[in-house]
Each structure stands twice: as C-alpha cells, then as structure tokens.
Write a protein that holds these residues in place. Structure first.
Motif, PDB file in Angstrom:
ATOM      1  N   VAL A  20      -4.308   4.877   7.210  1.00  0.00           N
ATOM      2  CA  VAL A  20      -3.439   4.985   7.600  1.00  0.00           C
ATOM      3  C   VAL A  20      -2.838   4.759   9.180  1.00  0.00           C
ATOM      4  O   VAL A  20      -2.631   4.695  10.297  1.00  0.00           O
ATOM      5  N   LYS A  21      -3.185   6.170   9.962  1.00  0.00           N
ATOM      6  CA  LYS A  21      -3.333   6.547  10.826  1.00  0.00           C
ATOM      7  C   LYS A  21      -4.011   5.617  12.075  1.00  0.00           C
ATOM      8  O   LYS A  21      -4.000   4.661  12.930  1.00  0.00           O
ATOM      9  N   ASN A  22      -5.222   4.898  11.341  1.00  0.00           N
ATOM     10  CA  ASN A  22      -5.991   4.227  12.324  1.00  0.00           C
ATOM     11  C   ASN A  22      -4.849   2.726  12.306  1.00  0.00           C
ATOM     12  O   ASN A  22      -5.250   1.972  13.401  1.00  0.00           O
ATOM     13  N   ARG A  23      -5.025   1.765  11.321  1.00  0.00           N
ATOM     14  CA  ARG A  23      -3.761   1.105  11.656  1.00  0.00           C
ATOM     15  C   ARG A  23      -2.122   0.685  12.306  1.00  0.00           C
ATOM     16  O   ARG A  23      -2.326  -0.388  13.024  1.00  0.00           O
ATOM     17  N   ILE A  24      -2.056   2.183  12.093  1.00  0.00           N
ATOM     18  CA  ILE A  24      -0.629   1.866  13.731  1.00  0.00           C
ATOM     19  C   ILE A  24      -1.306   2.331  14.626  1.00  0.00           C
ATOM     20  O   ILE A  24      -1.042   1.403  15.416  1.00  0.00           O
ATOM     21  N   TYR A  25      -2.485   2.746  15.030  1.00  0.00           N
ATOM     22  CA  TYR A  25      -2.643   2.267  16.751  1.00  0.00           C
ATOM     23  C   TYR A  25      -4.068   1.228  16.809  1.00  0.00           C
ATOM     24  O   TYR A  25      -3.451   0.744  17.671  1.00  0.00           O
ATOM     25  N   ASP A  26      -4.077   1.182  15.823  1.00  0.00           N
ATOM     26  CA  ASP A  26      -5.268   0.023  15.746  1.00  0.00           C
ATOM     27  C   ASP A  26      -4.237  -1.896  15.511  1.00  0.00           C
ATOM     28  O   ASP A  26      -4.527  -2.474  17.044  1.00  0.00           O
ATOM     29  N   GLU A  27      -3.027  -2.104  15.071  1.00  0.00           N
ATOM     30  CA  GLU A  27      -2.348  -2.613  14.686  1.00  0.00           C
ATOM     31  C   GLU A  27      -0.657  -2.516  16.022  1.00  0.00           C
ATOM     32  O   GLU A  27       0.053  -2.921  15.201  1.00  0.00           O
ATOM     33  N   GLU A  72       0.572  -3.434  18.182  1.00  0.00           N
ATOM     34  CA  GLU A  72       1.361  -4.537  18.423  1.00  0.00           C
ATOM     35  C   GLU A  72       1.721  -4.947  16.393  1.00  0.00           C
ATOM     36  O   GLU A  72       3.897  -4.980  17.246  1.00  0.00           O
ATOM     37  N   ALA A  73       1.797  -5.264  16.029  1.00  0.00           N
ATOM     38  CA  ALA A  73       2.706  -5.967  15.294  1.00  0.00           C
ATOM     39  C   ALA A  73       2.826  -4.562  13.946  1.00  0.00           C
ATOM     40  O   ALA A  73       4.345  -4.796  13.452  1.00  0.00           O
ATOM     41  N   VAL A  74       2.483  -3.235  14.272  1.00  0.00           N
ATOM     42  CA  VAL A  74       3.467  -2.320  13.607  1.00  0.00           C
ATOM     43  C   VAL A  74       4.491  -2.235  14.162  1.00  0.00           C
ATOM     44  O   VAL A  74       5.599  -2.199  13.059  1.00  0.00           O
ATOM     45  N   ASN A  75       4.333  -2.169  15.352  1.00  0.00           N
ATOM     46  CA  ASN A  75       6.251  -2.041  16.385  1.00  0.00           C
ATOM     47  C   ASN A  75       6.765  -2.819  16.580  1.00  0.00           C
ATOM     48  O   ASN A  75       8.179  -2.336  16.331  1.00  0.00           O
ATOM     49  N   ALA A  76       6.097  -3.789  15.868  1.00  0.00           N
ATOM     50  CA  ALA A  76       7.279  -5.311  15.161  1.00  0.00           C
ATOM     51  C   ALA A  76       8.235  -5.269  14.144  1.00  0.00           C
ATOM     52  O   ALA A  76       9.236  -5.579  14.389  1.00  0.00           O
ATOM     53  N   VAL A  77       7.567  -4.329  13.394  1.00  0.00           N
ATOM     54  CA  VAL A  77       8.544  -4.212  11.808  1.00  0.00           C
ATOM     55  C   VAL A  77       8.636  -2.888  11.764  1.00  0.00           C
ATOM     56  O   VAL A  77       9.641  -2.784  10.985  1.00  0.00           O
ATOM     57  N   THR A  78       8.805  -1.790  12.702  1.00  0.00           N
ATOM     58  CA  THR A  78       9.595  -0.711  12.181  1.00  0.00           C
ATOM     59  C   THR A  78       9.646  -0.779  13.520  1.00  0.00           C
ATOM     60  O   THR A  78       9.483  -0.526  15.202  1.00  0.00           O
ATOM     61  N   LEU A  97       2.299  10.111   0.064  1.00  0.00           N
ATOM     62  CA  LEU A  97       2.047   9.534   1.407  1.00  0.00           C
ATOM     63  C   LEU A  97       2.396   7.743   1.286  1.00  0.00           C
ATOM     64  O   LEU A  97       2.320   6.919   2.031  1.00  0.00           O
ATOM     65  N   ILE A  98       1.099   7.155   0.315  1.00  0.00           N
ATOM     66  CA  ILE A  98       1.654   6.046  -0.290  1.00  0.00           C
ATOM     67  C   ILE A  98       3.085   4.811  -0.351  1.00  0.00           C
ATOM     68  O   ILE A  98       3.001   4.321   0.430  1.00  0.00           O
ATOM     69  N   ILE A  99       3.627   6.068  -0.590  1.00  0.00           N
ATOM     70  CA  ILE A  99       5.574   5.549  -0.455  1.00  0.00           C
ATOM     71  C   ILE A  99       5.496   5.358   0.301  1.00  0.00           C
ATOM     72  O   ILE A  99       6.446   4.440   0.829  1.00  0.00           O
ATOM     73  N   VAL A 100       5.599   5.786   1.135  1.00  0.00           N
ATOM     74  CA  VAL A 100       5.995   6.133   2.766  1.00  0.00           C
ATOM     75  C   VAL A 100       5.590   5.233   3.785  1.00  0.00           C
ATOM     76  O   VAL A 100       5.951   4.536   3.855  1.00  0.00           O
ATOM     77  N   ALA A 101       4.404   4.954   3.454  1.00  0.00           N
ATOM     78  CA  ALA A 101       3.136   4.237   4.479  1.00  0.00           C
ATOM     79  C   ALA A 101       3.414   2.936   3.666  1.00  0.00           C
ATOM     80  O   ALA A 101       3.432   2.002   4.729  1.00  0.00           O
ATOM     81  N   GLY A 102       3.810   2.704   2.598  1.00  0.00           N
ATOM     82  CA  GLY A 102       4.310   1.006   2.139  1.00  0.00           C
ATOM     83  C   GLY A 102       5.398   0.459   2.489  1.00  0.00           C
ATOM     84  O   GLY A 102       5.975  -0.891   1.890  1.00  0.00           O
ATOM     85  N   ARG A 103       6.337   1.176   2.960  1.00  0.00           N
ATOM     86  CA  ARG A 103       8.418   0.874   3.378  1.00  0.00           C
ATOM     87  C   ARG A 103       7.726  -0.254   3.537  1.00  0.00           C
ATOM     88  O   ARG A 103       7.139  -0.933   4.724  1.00  0.00           O
ATOM     89  N   VAL A 128       5.457   8.717   9.082  1.00  0.00           N
ATOM     90  CA  VAL A 128       4.866   8.712   8.858  1.00  0.00           C
ATOM     91  C   VAL A 128       3.501   9.368   9.281  1.00  0.00           C
ATOM     92  O   VAL A 128       2.397  10.109   8.775  1.00  0.00           O
ATOM     93  N   LEU A 129       3.216   9.479  10.565  1.00  0.00           N
ATOM     94  CA  LEU A 129       1.982  10.287  11.521  1.00  0.00           C
ATOM     95  C   LEU A 129       2.775  11.645  10.901  1.00  0.00           C
ATOM     96  O   LEU A 129       1.456  12.389  10.739  1.00  0.00           O
ATOM     97  N   ALA A 130       3.237  12.222  11.017  1.00  0.00           N
ATOM     98  CA  ALA A 130       3.790  13.147  10.800  1.00  0.00           C
ATOM     99  C   ALA A 130       3.460  13.848   9.238  1.00  0.00           C
ATOM    100  O   ALA A 130       2.567  14.775   8.608  1.00  0.00           O
ATOM    101  N   LEU A 131       3.886  12.558   8.021  1.00  0.00           N
ATOM    102  CA  LEU A 131       3.198  12.748   6.574  1.00  0.00           C
ATOM    103  C   LEU A 131       1.910  12.846   6.046  1.00  0.00           C
ATOM    104  O   LEU A 131       1.593  13.711   5.247  1.00  0.00           O
TER     105      LEU A 131
END
Length: 264
Positions: free
Chosen positions: A205-212, A214-220, A258-264, A228-231
């Motif tokens: 989860v942490k790597n996806r937030i940092y590696d992607e 632009e895509a993550v920032n567009a939808v969150t 963690l799966i529930i929050v990260a999968g929103r 998510v990072l705090a969790l």
C-alpha cells in the motif's frame, strides 16, 4: 539469532584424563520420562602429557575443549587439546655493548689537510651504522614464546542409561507435554505467517501511494492518503506489540481494517 551451527570453547588447567557428561538443564518442557543425559565422552591423553611436562619442570597443562551444536541440534566435542606455554628467556645486551665500545675506539689520525667538518660527518655516519647494528642485534636476540601442544583423544561413551518401562499415567503425561510443544511450534509458525502477511500488504500500500503518485493523487485527497499511511504505521506497531502474546486471539485484525481503508 539462532544458536544452531555454533561453537563454544572452555579452557582450564588439569593433569588427569577427563570424563565429560552433557545433560539438559531441569525444564518443565521436557517429558517426565525423558533422560536428562545427552552424551558422555572420555577424553584421554591429559595424564601422559602432564607427566611429560612435569619431567621437564613445567607447569600443569591447560586443557581446551570445543563444543559444537550442529544445524540438526546435535551437540558434540569437535576438538580437544592440551598446551603448556614456556615464557621466553630474558636476553642481555652484551653484543650491543661490545659493538658500541668497538665503534668508540680511537680511529687512525687523518692528514692535517683534512677539513674538520669532513671528520665530523664521517663520525656521524659511523655512529648511525653502530645504532643500526645495535637494533638489528636486539631483534635477532628476541625469542618467541614456546608452546608444547598435544591433541587429546575423544571417545564417545555409548553406555547411556536405557529407558525403563513407565506407568500409563507417566506415558499420558509425556504425550501431553509433547503435544503441547507441537502446539506451541505451530502457533509460532502461524504468528510468523500472519506477521509476514500484514507487513507485505502494508509495504504494498505504501509503495503504491508513492510509486503511482499522479494516479493516486487524481482520485484521492491528501487527507485520505494521510489516513492510509497512518493506518499502515499503526498496524505494524500494534501487530509487533501483540506478537509476543501466547495466543493469536489477542492479535487485532488490523490487516482487514487496512484492506477496507486502502480499498476505498
């Protein structure tokens, strides 16, 4: 770390052959019918070596035993030897003194035409050579410490106590302790698997937030990403804290949260 495939050495002064018994410490984890004795060894050659050294007027030998616990959990004596050290004999510096005296003898007189400063230079060179010879003589005279060494003979004694018949109650108790040991071993494996599962998902989860990014920032939103990072951090800390507990029931189901929050 693991104590398997390791060595331990002990040393002591002794002048007789040795009988070495290896045994377990008293433990409630062992079945009541289990023998406490692991192995027995006879170590010979110490007495003969001690007599030989005594005839030379030397001290009692120092015996060194090296024990090895192999990767299968079996213990044995891998090396045994006896040694006697002889201190080096003190040397005098007679040769160095004689060389210095010879260098200080009166040299033949030079012609009156020889400049005085040239005579001084020659005298300085002679003194330097004398000093080098003196130092060389000291190095040659230095003696190394002598060590008498004797490999000892190690023989395993196979005459261990044979297990005697036990009552049905003792057998039942022993089987219960063995079953409990197996249960604890299985619990340890399950804890390790659960820990690896949580850590793997948290890192993913942490790597996806940092590696992607632009895509993550567009939808969150930034608040969602921080949540998510705090969790992720909280899950790792809480799980490691509960890992030492004897039961998996006490470990919170943080991975599911963690799966529930990260999968929103």
């Amino acid at each position: 770390g693991s104590k398997l495939d390791s060595k331990k050495t002990i040393a002591f002064h002794h002048d007789y052959d040795i009988a070495c018994d290896l045994s377990y410490d008293a433990s409630a984890s062992l079945p009541a019918t289990a023998s406490m004795q692991i192995a027995s060894y006879n170590i010979t050659g110490v007495a003969d070596f001690a007599k030989e050294m005594a005839a030379k007027g030397l001290d009692k030998p120092k015996v060194t035993l090296t024990f090895r616990l192999d990767s299968s959990g079996l213990i044995s004596i891998s090396k045994a030897e006896a040694t006697v050290e002889v201190a080096p004999v003190a040397t005098n510096e007679t040769n160095n003194t004689n060389e210095t005296s010879a260098a200080n003898e009166t040299a033949p007189e030079e012609d009156e035409a020889t400049p005085s400063n040239e005579t001084d230079v020659n005298a300085t060179d002679a003194e330097a050579k004398t000093d080098k010879k003196g130092k060389k003589s000291k190095k040659e005279k230095k003696e190394k410490k002598k060590v008498y060494r004797q490999e000892l003979v190690v023989t395993k004694d196979h005459g261990l106590e044979v297990a005697k018949p036990h009552s049905p109650v003792e057998i039942e108790t022993s089987l219960g302790k063995l079953a409990n040991l197996q249960r604890l071993d299985q619990l340890r494996k399950e804890k390790e698997e659960a820990k690896n599962s949580v850590e793997s998902y948290s890192y993913a989860v942490k790597n996806r937030i940092y590696d992607e990014e632009e895509a993550v920032n567009a939808v969150t939103t930034e608040a969602q990403r921080e949540e998510v990072l705090a969790l992720v951090s909280e899950t790792t800390e809480v799980f490691c804290h509960h890992l030492a507990n004897p039961s998996l029931d006490d470990v919170p189901n943080s991975n599911s949260n963690l799966i529930i929050v990260a999968g929103r």
